[in-house]
Design a protein around this motif. Sequence first.
Motif, PDB file in Angstrom:
ATOM      1  N   HIS A   3       0.816  -1.207   0.000  1.00  0.00           N
ATOM      2  CA  HIS A   3       0.000   0.000   0.000  1.00  0.00           C
ATOM      3  C   HIS A   3       0.856   1.267   0.000  1.00  0.00           C
ATOM      4  O   HIS A   3       0.358   2.348  -0.342  1.00  0.00           O
ATOM      5  N   LEU A   4       2.139   1.154   0.387  1.00  0.00           N
ATOM      6  CA  LEU A   4       3.042   2.287   0.209  1.00  0.00           C
ATOM      7  C   LEU A   4       3.236   2.610  -1.264  1.00  0.00           C
ATOM      8  O   LEU A   4       3.307   3.775  -1.663  1.00  0.00           O
ATOM      9  N   CYS A  41      -3.793   7.657   3.726  1.00  0.00           N
ATOM     10  CA  CYS A  41      -3.558   6.377   4.409  1.00  0.00           C
ATOM     11  C   CYS A  41      -2.566   6.549   5.555  1.00  0.00           C
ATOM     12  O   CYS A  41      -2.658   5.862   6.577  1.00  0.00           O
ATOM     13  N   LEU A  42      -1.625   7.484   5.411  1.00  0.00           N
ATOM     14  CA  LEU A  42      -0.672   7.730   6.493  1.00  0.00           C
ATOM     15  C   LEU A  42      -1.353   8.399   7.680  1.00  0.00           C
ATOM     16  O   LEU A  42      -0.976   8.174   8.832  1.00  0.00           O
ATOM     17  N   GLY A  43      -2.386   9.231   7.394  1.00  0.00           N
ATOM     18  CA  GLY A  43      -3.157   9.810   8.480  1.00  0.00           C
ATOM     19  C   GLY A  43      -3.881   8.737   9.279  1.00  0.00           C
ATOM     20  O   GLY A  43      -3.895   8.753  10.518  1.00  0.00           O
ATOM     21  N   ILE A  80     -11.563  -3.967   3.571  1.00  0.00           N
ATOM     22  CA  ILE A  80     -12.684  -3.043   3.330  1.00  0.00           C
ATOM     23  C   ILE A  80     -12.192  -1.802   2.584  1.00  0.00           C
ATOM     24  O   ILE A  80     -12.815  -1.344   1.619  1.00  0.00           O
ATOM     25  N   GLY A  81     -11.063  -1.251   3.028  1.00  0.00           N
ATOM     26  CA  GLY A  81     -10.545  -0.036   2.411  1.00  0.00           C
ATOM     27  C   GLY A  81     -10.112  -0.236   0.976  1.00  0.00           C
ATOM     28  O   GLY A  81     -10.406   0.598   0.102  1.00  0.00           O
ATOM     29  N   ALA A  82      -9.413  -1.345   0.697  1.00  0.00           N
ATOM     30  CA  ALA A  82      -8.969  -1.620  -0.677  1.00  0.00           C
ATOM     31  C   ALA A  82     -10.173  -1.850  -1.590  1.00  0.00           C
ATOM     32  O   ALA A  82     -10.174  -1.399  -2.743  1.00  0.00           O
ATOM     33  N   PHE A 105      -7.996   5.862   3.835  1.00  0.00           N
ATOM     34  CA  PHE A 105      -7.945   6.052   5.285  1.00  0.00           C
ATOM     35  C   PHE A 105      -8.143   4.722   6.013  1.00  0.00           C
ATOM     36  O   PHE A 105      -7.441   4.426   6.987  1.00  0.00           O
ATOM     37  N   LEU A 106      -9.101   3.928   5.553  1.00  0.00           N
ATOM     38  CA  LEU A 106      -9.346   2.625   6.178  1.00  0.00           C
ATOM     39  C   LEU A 106      -8.125   1.713   6.038  1.00  0.00           C
ATOM     40  O   LEU A 106      -7.737   1.016   6.987  1.00  0.00           O
ATOM     41  N   VAL A 107      -7.530   1.711   4.850  1.00  0.00           N
ATOM     42  CA  VAL A 107      -6.303   0.938   4.655  1.00  0.00           C
ATOM     43  C   VAL A 107      -5.232   1.407   5.634  1.00  0.00           C
ATOM     44  O   VAL A 107      -4.493   0.605   6.215  1.00  0.00           O
TER      45      VAL A 107
END
Length: 381
Positions: free
Chosen positions: A56-57, A87-89, A120-122, A139-141
């Motif tokens: 995910h990075l 996603c980092l947040g 769920i996020g992806a 954000f979920l990821v």
Amino acid sequence: MYKRMPSRDRSDVMDVEENSAFSQDSMDVETTNPSMWLSFPHVVVGTLSSFLFGYHLGVVNEPLESISLDLGFSGNTLAEGLVVSTCLGGALIASLFSGWIADGVGRRRAFQLCALPMIIGASTSATTKTLAGMLIGRFLVGTGMGIGPSAVALYVTEVSPASVRGTYGSFIQIATCLGLMVALFIGIPVKEIAGWWRICFWVSTIPAGFLAVAMMFCAESPHWLYKQGRIAEAEAEFERLLGGSHVKYAMVELAKLDRGDDADTVKLSELFYGRHFRVVYIGSTLFALQQLSGINAVFYFSSSVFKSAGVPSDVANAFIGVANLSGSIIAMLLMDKLGRKMLLLWSFFGMAISMLVQVAAANTFVSGSASLYLSVGGMLM
């Protein structure tokens, strides 16, 4: 005898073993190391969370331009930055609670709680048709990314034999590098196949689902079980991870650690001043310096950087992935031979030299192909 009881009472029980059975068996146990292969599959499953972290990075690196075109924010650098950094947040917020989660529900369930928001996020990012949906999915990821690192660091340390703990610890970084490489390679066809970026997100749900299911069959951390007073279960897990002949010695060592924990209660405030501050400061600074080197900007925006330099992004991303993985493999081979401090010193020295090379590349006195080679070379270093 092994009923749930306060830690000090358990310590007395273990003292009895230490003075009787342990004195007969410890010499044999200490002269032979446990087989690394018993714990190997458990470590591999645990490091899937690191693989997902790396994936995910890098998953938006190559497809970012296509995502912006399809979702209608092309040319909006703020929106592109939000897609990368949201996603980092989520990871920042989740990381604040990750230690408590791992201690509260156990290491295995912490991994499952890590995998669930990633799935769920992806899925949300893969199916969305708006920028808002993409940001929610990212954000979920990120929440899963925040829970994973502390859980895997604890788990790998607690299920690994001491003789290969450093080697297994480097699996975390190798898995992260592999995840990054897979994301970069999967993103290559994005310009030729319409909507391919959605496939890039769907692919990540496969290892996340496997992690959630496989953790049901993996060993729980004996350390966590012991802290919960579940002594018999801790012994059973040690037998799975180390072999029956090493259980008694491992339990005695665990009892010693537990006695030390009871005698040395640490308040949260002591992490910021007093006797424990130095350890926390050094450890946190090492992580901060690694991030401040700019390595994350390389992972997120290398395609754009290389494109502006006239280098094909697919070739550049492949070289970055190989360079990152090579360093991790070298660390794995040397970790238990040279020690941690030596590798850290040479690693940070190398990072300093590479940044000086990049500064030289950006200097006005250097131009043309020399600037290009120095810039790309410094990034790969």
